[in-house]
Design an enzyme around this catalytic site. Structure first.
Site, short mmCIF file in Angstrom:
data_model
loop_
_atom_site.label_atom_id
_atom_site.label_comp_id
_atom_site.label_asym_id
_atom_site.label_seq_id
_atom_site.Cartn_x
_atom_site.Cartn_y
_atom_site.Cartn_z
N TYR A 206 0.75 -1.21 -0.08
CA TYR A 206 0.11 0.15 -0.09
C TYR A 206 0.94 1.32 0.01
O TYR A 206 0.64 2.22 -0.90
CB TYR A 206 -0.85 -0.05 1.05
CG TYR A 206 -1.74 1.16 1.40
CD1 TYR A 206 -2.97 1.11 0.61
CD2 TYR A 206 -1.55 2.01 2.43
CE1 TYR A 206 -3.84 2.28 0.76
CE2 TYR A 206 -2.55 3.39 2.59
CZ TYR A 206 -3.29 3.28 1.87
OH TYR A 206 -4.39 4.34 1.90
N LYS B 214 1.14 4.14 -2.71
CA LYS B 214 0.85 5.63 -2.60
C LYS B 214 1.80 6.46 -2.81
O LYS B 214 1.87 7.48 -3.15
CB LYS B 214 0.07 5.58 -1.09
CG LYS B 214 -1.09 4.96 -0.85
CD LYS B 214 -2.28 5.48 -2.05
CE LYS B 214 -3.59 5.11 -1.48
NZ LYS B 214 -4.77 5.60 -2.34
#
Length: 279
Positions: A161, A165
């Site tokens: 993640y 990001k």
């Protein structure tokens, strides 16, 4: 008082719940026509909410990480509203796992939905706006991406993640540089909010729940999607509750110059000294 996004056509991905839903509703309240994108039937329910408010919206269930599906999403806005002015890339998933236990598909799934799912709609939207610009139309377009504190500052158990990001943050900066010539601004947010992805991670107090309501994120995104934000591009904003800040990226910190190639042994003193002087 005029509505902030009156007459603008907006796409919000991952808008069936959480932050995306709040963004879609606020855009509609501010006068925009909205394509509510999400997998399954969740988008239909949000469209019904918007219509109940007297707004204009259509549902779309394309997979934003699919190249052709992302193109169909952009076309859906143009076909429904005759134009596209704002793309909000919000869709995402979590597959949290410590790095030593992470399976390849857990890495690939998260990178695909977040990073490719930001790239593909942005690529097709940019191509649409470029053609509008080349044909002599005045373009005042916006791409608003969704990064995360995990991508900016790191977070245990979220290597996939955080990498996605962080990639979105970098993509935002590059896209802003490339697309400004066509009348397109590109910014990103790093929101802290309770959503269907995060609400079950730990217990929260009522005060914290109120502070982290997804609805608190929407005003900044709507403002960034408005004509008011024309001079703001290539920026990333931290936002939580009523607090926001401008995130500042990597900078060149403490330095040393040997004037020639370093010998490895020399660095035993130099590197720890530089690190000690850094933040």
């Amino acid at each position: 008082m005029p509505q902030l996004t009156e007459g603008r056509a907006v796409i919000v991905t991952g808008a069936g719940g959480g932050i995306g839903r709040a963004e879609a509703l606020e855009f509609a309240r501010q006068g925009a026509s909205v394509v509510v994108n999400d997998l399954g039937d969740a988008a239909v329910d949000v469209v019904a909410e918007i219509q109940a408010l007297g707004g204009t919206a259509v549902a779309n269930s394309e997979d934003v990480s699919d190249w052709d599906g992302a193109k169909r999403l952009i076309d859906a806005a143009v076909n429904a509203f005759g134009r596209l002015d704002v793309l909000v890339n919000n869709a995402g998933i979590l597959r949290d796992r410590m790095l030593v236990n992470m399976a390849p598909e857990e890495w690939d799934d998260v990178i695909k939905v977040h990073l490719r799912g930001t790239f593909a709609p942005s690529r097709h939207a940019a191509a649409y706006w470029r053609e509008c610009s080349k044909s002599g139309q005045q373009v005042d377009a916006r791409i608003i991406n969704t990064s995360s504190a995990a991508g900016l500052y790191g977070n245990l158990g979220q290597a996939n993640y955080a990498a996605a990001k962080a990639g979105i943050a970098a993509l935002t900066i590059v896209a802003a540089e490339e697309l400004g010539r066509y009348g397109i601004t590109v910014n990103a947010i790093a929101p802290a909010a309770l959503t269907r992805m995060t609400e079950g991670l730990r217990e929260r107090s009522d005060e914290e729940k109120a502070q982290m309501a997804p609805e608190n994120i929407a005003p900044l995104v709507v403002w960034l999607g408005s004509a008011e934000s024309a001079d703001i591009t290539g920026r990333l904003f931290n936002v939580k509750g009523g607090w926001l800040s401008v995130a500042e990226g990597w900078v060149s910190g403490p330095e040393a110059d040997n004037g020639t190639r370093w010998a490895p042994a020399q660095l035993s003193d130099v590197v720890p000294s530089l690190v000690a002087k850094s933040y």
